[in-house]
Design a protein around this motif. Structure first.
Motif, PDB file in Angstrom:
ATOM      1  N   VAL A  20      62.661  29.633  95.762  1.00 59.08           N
ATOM      2  CA  VAL A  20      63.483  28.432  95.630  1.00 59.08           C
ATOM      3  C   VAL A  20      62.913  27.321  96.508  1.00 59.08           C
ATOM      4  O   VAL A  20      62.556  27.542  97.662  1.00 59.08           O
ATOM      5  N   ASN A  21      62.834  26.117  95.955  1.00 58.57           N
ATOM      6  CA  ASN A  21      62.265  24.995  96.703  1.00 58.57           C
ATOM      7  C   ASN A  21      62.786  23.665  96.164  1.00 58.57           C
ATOM      8  O   ASN A  21      63.176  23.580  94.999  1.00 58.57           O
ATOM      9  N   PRO A  22      62.808  22.655  97.058  1.00 59.73           N
ATOM     10  CA  PRO A  22      62.426  22.672  98.481  1.00 59.73           C
ATOM     11  C   PRO A  22      63.622  23.048  99.353  1.00 59.73           C
ATOM     12  O   PRO A  22      64.690  22.453  99.233  1.00 59.73           O
ATOM     13  N   LYS A  23      63.452  24.019 100.229  1.00 58.79           N
ATOM     14  CA  LYS A  23      64.539  24.514 101.067  1.00 58.79           C
ATOM     15  C   LYS A  23      64.389  23.972 102.497  1.00 58.79           C
ATOM     16  O   LYS A  23      63.379  24.239 103.154  1.00 58.79           O
ATOM     17  N   PRO A  24      65.369  23.257 103.003  1.00 61.42           N
ATOM     18  CA  PRO A  24      65.284  22.747 104.382  1.00 61.42           C
ATOM     19  C   PRO A  24      65.170  23.882 105.400  1.00 61.42           C
ATOM     20  O   PRO A  24      65.953  24.831 105.385  1.00 61.42           O
ATOM     21  N   GLY A  25      64.173  23.790 106.253  1.00 63.20           N
ATOM     22  CA  GLY A  25      64.047  24.738 107.343  1.00 63.20           C
ATOM     23  C   GLY A  25      63.626  26.133 106.946  1.00 63.20           C
ATOM     24  O   GLY A  25      63.777  27.071 107.728  1.00 63.20           O
ATOM     25  N   LEU A  26      63.074  26.274 105.743  1.00 65.53           N
ATOM     26  CA  LEU A  26      62.732  27.610 105.260  1.00 65.53           C
ATOM     27  C   LEU A  26      61.375  27.605 104.553  1.00 65.53           C
ATOM     28  O   LEU A  26      60.903  26.571 104.080  1.00 65.53           O
ATOM     29  N   VAL A  27      60.791  28.779 104.458  1.00 66.42           N
ATOM     30  CA  VAL A  27      59.522  28.941 103.749  1.00 66.42           C
ATOM     31  C   VAL A  27      59.783  28.940 102.249  1.00 66.42           C
ATOM     32  O   VAL A  27      60.729  29.567 101.764  1.00 66.42           O
ATOM     33  N   ASP A  28      58.954  28.236 101.503  1.00 61.75           N
ATOM     34  CA  ASP A  28      59.001  28.270 100.046  1.00 61.75           C
ATOM     35  C   ASP A  28      57.583  28.053  99.524  1.00 61.75           C
ATOM     36  O   ASP A  28      56.646  27.905 100.312  1.00 61.75           O
ATOM     37  N   PRO A  29      57.355  28.073  98.217  1.00 64.61           N
ATOM     38  CA  PRO A  29      55.991  27.920  97.698  1.00 64.61           C
ATOM     39  C   PRO A  29      55.354  26.571  98.000  1.00 64.61           C
ATOM     40  O   PRO A  29      54.129  26.423  97.919  1.00 64.61           O
ATOM     41  N   VAL A  30      56.169  25.578  98.352  1.00 67.04           N
ATOM     42  CA  VAL A  30      55.665  24.241  98.612  1.00 67.04           C
ATOM     43  C   VAL A  30      55.278  24.057 100.069  1.00 67.04           C
ATOM     44  O   VAL A  30      54.329  23.350 100.401  1.00 67.04           O
ATOM     45  N   SER A  31      56.033  24.709 100.970  1.00 63.13           N
ATOM     46  CA  SER A  31      55.868  24.453 102.397  1.00 63.13           C
ATOM     47  C   SER A  31      56.261  25.672 103.222  1.00 63.13           C
ATOM     48  O   SER A  31      57.117  26.455 102.810  1.00 63.13           O
ATOM     49  N   SER A  32      55.653  25.800 104.380  1.00 71.16           N
ATOM     50  CA  SER A  32      56.071  26.815 105.346  1.00 71.16           C
ATOM     51  C   SER A  32      57.178  26.300 106.252  1.00 71.16           C
ATOM     52  O   SER A  32      57.690  27.063 107.092  1.00 71.16           O
ATOM     53  N   GLY A  33      57.536  25.021 106.105  1.00 68.86           N
ATOM     54  CA  GLY A  33      58.602  24.454 106.910  1.00 68.86           C
ATOM     55  C   GLY A  33      58.298  24.601 108.393  1.00 68.86           C
ATOM     56  O   GLY A  33      57.168  24.408 108.836  1.00 68.86           O
ATOM     57  N   PRO A  34      59.311  25.008 109.175  1.00 68.92           N
ATOM     58  CA  PRO A  34      59.099  25.157 110.622  1.00 68.92           C
ATOM     59  C   PRO A  34      58.562  26.542 110.997  1.00 68.92           C
ATOM     60  O   PRO A  34      58.718  26.969 112.139  1.00 68.92           O
ATOM     61  N   HIS A  35      57.947  27.214 110.032  1.00 72.85           N
ATOM     62  CA  HIS A  35      57.431  28.572 110.266  1.00 72.85           C
ATOM     63  C   HIS A  35      55.930  28.616 109.959  1.00 72.85           C
ATOM     64  O   HIS A  35      55.505  29.170 108.940  1.00 72.85           O
ATOM     65  N   PRO A  36      55.096  28.055 110.812  1.00 74.02           N
ATOM     66  CA  PRO A  36      53.661  27.974 110.519  1.00 74.02           C
ATOM     67  C   PRO A  36      52.961  29.327 110.438  1.00 74.02           C
ATOM     68  O   PRO A  36      51.861  29.415 109.894  1.00 74.02           O
ATOM     69  N   ASP A  37      53.616  30.372 110.961  1.00 80.35           N
ATOM     70  CA  ASP A  37      53.010  31.705 110.905  1.00 80.35           C
ATOM     71  C   ASP A  37      53.346  32.438 109.619  1.00 80.35           C
ATOM     72  O   ASP A  37      52.954  33.593 109.433  1.00 80.35           O
ATOM     73  N   MET A  38      54.066  31.781 108.700  1.00 81.08           N
ATOM     74  CA  MET A  38      54.492  32.417 107.458  1.00 81.08           C
ATOM     75  C   MET A  38      54.075  31.585 106.252  1.00 81.08           C
ATOM     76  O   MET A  38      53.828  30.387 106.357  1.00 81.08           O
ATOM     77  N   SER A  39      54.025  32.236 105.101  1.00 80.77           N
ATOM     78  CA  SER A  39      53.812  31.553 103.822  1.00 80.77           C
ATOM     79  C   SER A  39      54.577  32.317 102.762  1.00 80.77           C
ATOM     80  O   SER A  39      55.114  33.408 103.017  1.00 80.77           O
TER      81      SER A  39
END
Length: 278
Positions: A20-39
């Motif tokens: 699901v995207n775009p999700k605020p503050g969460l990882v999704d296919p578009v962005s890692s958000g505030p979680h740079p260690d995740m995708s």
């Protein structure tokens, strides 16, 4: 529904949530958000690693003949192994620790209800977890702060019970908020799930969000942003999309995360898949 099928639906719920995207503050296919260690790939690997555990949970609920608290105790033991498998799949990144706890409980409860139709999923969850908060939080106020988890610290400082309290109450954020919103939301499945996440946030005390911000003040502000998007028609409207984009930017700038709300969305998706609503 066979235990293996329940486990597949639960795995699908994990993958649907991260998609699901775009999700605020969460990882999704578009962005890692505030979680740079995740995708998104980290979450897919994590989801698939948990399917054997979810099968164990479904099998346990399906064949259980003991008490409901004993069923929960067996799931907790299985969950310890599942966490190790998750960390092995993600190279040590915590993607789904909350879901290991909550989704395992719900999968087992659904399987149990399929065999014992004189009860409800919520009733079974409440029976499994009666006294959970009292047990888990007993004596923690006497521990040094350095030994407390983030959730325990919020309980000691503010009395917030977090996911334990939500679980012990039978996941009202799923059954009273998430599922009703999903059924009435408009647009594509992605947009409906976005609106469901926002509705969950407006009612749920997301301790992950509070921990990230370091203050309780963040919760009403985030809830107001979520409600504003819903008030203009939700994620399928132009106005809703614009407000959602702003919320995304704000969360990224402030390094905020909605990890707790994401777990509730996973549970909501799972129940919707079980009930054939999506």
């Amino acid at each position: 529904m066979k235990p293996e099928e329940l486990a597949r639906l639960a795995t699908r719920a994990l993958i649907y949530e991260v998609s699901v995207n775009p999700k605020p503050g969460l990882v999704d296919p578009v962005s890692s958000g505030p979680h740079p260690d995740m995708s998104v790939f980290t979450f897919i690997d994590s989801s698939l690693s948990l399917q054997p555990y979810l099968t164990i949970c479904a099998q346990a609920g399906d064949g259980w003949i003991g008490t409901l608290p004993e069923l929960f105790a067996s799931l907790r033991r299985a969950g310890i192994t599942a966490e190790r498998e998750m960390f092995a799949a993600t190279n040590g990144v915590n993607t789904h620790k909350g879901a290991v706890f909550s989704l395992g409980i719900l999968v087992a409860a659904v399987a149990f209800v399929q065999k014992h139709r004189d009860t409800s999923v919520q009733g079974v969850v409440q029976g499994m977890l009666a006294g959970l908060c009292e047990h888990d939080f007993d004596g923690i106020s006497d521990l040094p702060e350095s030994e407390l988890t983030a959730g325990e610290r919020l309980y000691v400082e503010h009395g917030l019970t977090g996911v334990r309290g939500e679980a012990e109450a039978g996941y009202p954020s799923v059954f009273d908020v998430g599922l009703p919103k999903l059924l009435t939301a408009s647009g594509t499945l992605n947009e409906r799930l976005l609106d469901t996440l926002l509705a969950i946030l407006t009612h749920f005390i997301d301790t992950n969000l509070i921990h990230r911000a370091g203050t309780l003040d963040v919760l009403p502000k985030a809830q107001a942003q979520a409600q504003a998007i819903l008030d203009v028609g939700g994620a399928h409207t132009a106005a809703g999309k614009a407000l959602l984009a702003q919320m995304n930017d704000d969360f990224l700038a402030q390094n905020l995360s909605l990890g707790g709300s994401a777990d509730i969305l996973i549970l909501t998706i799972f129940m919707a898949l079980v009930e054939g609503d999506i």
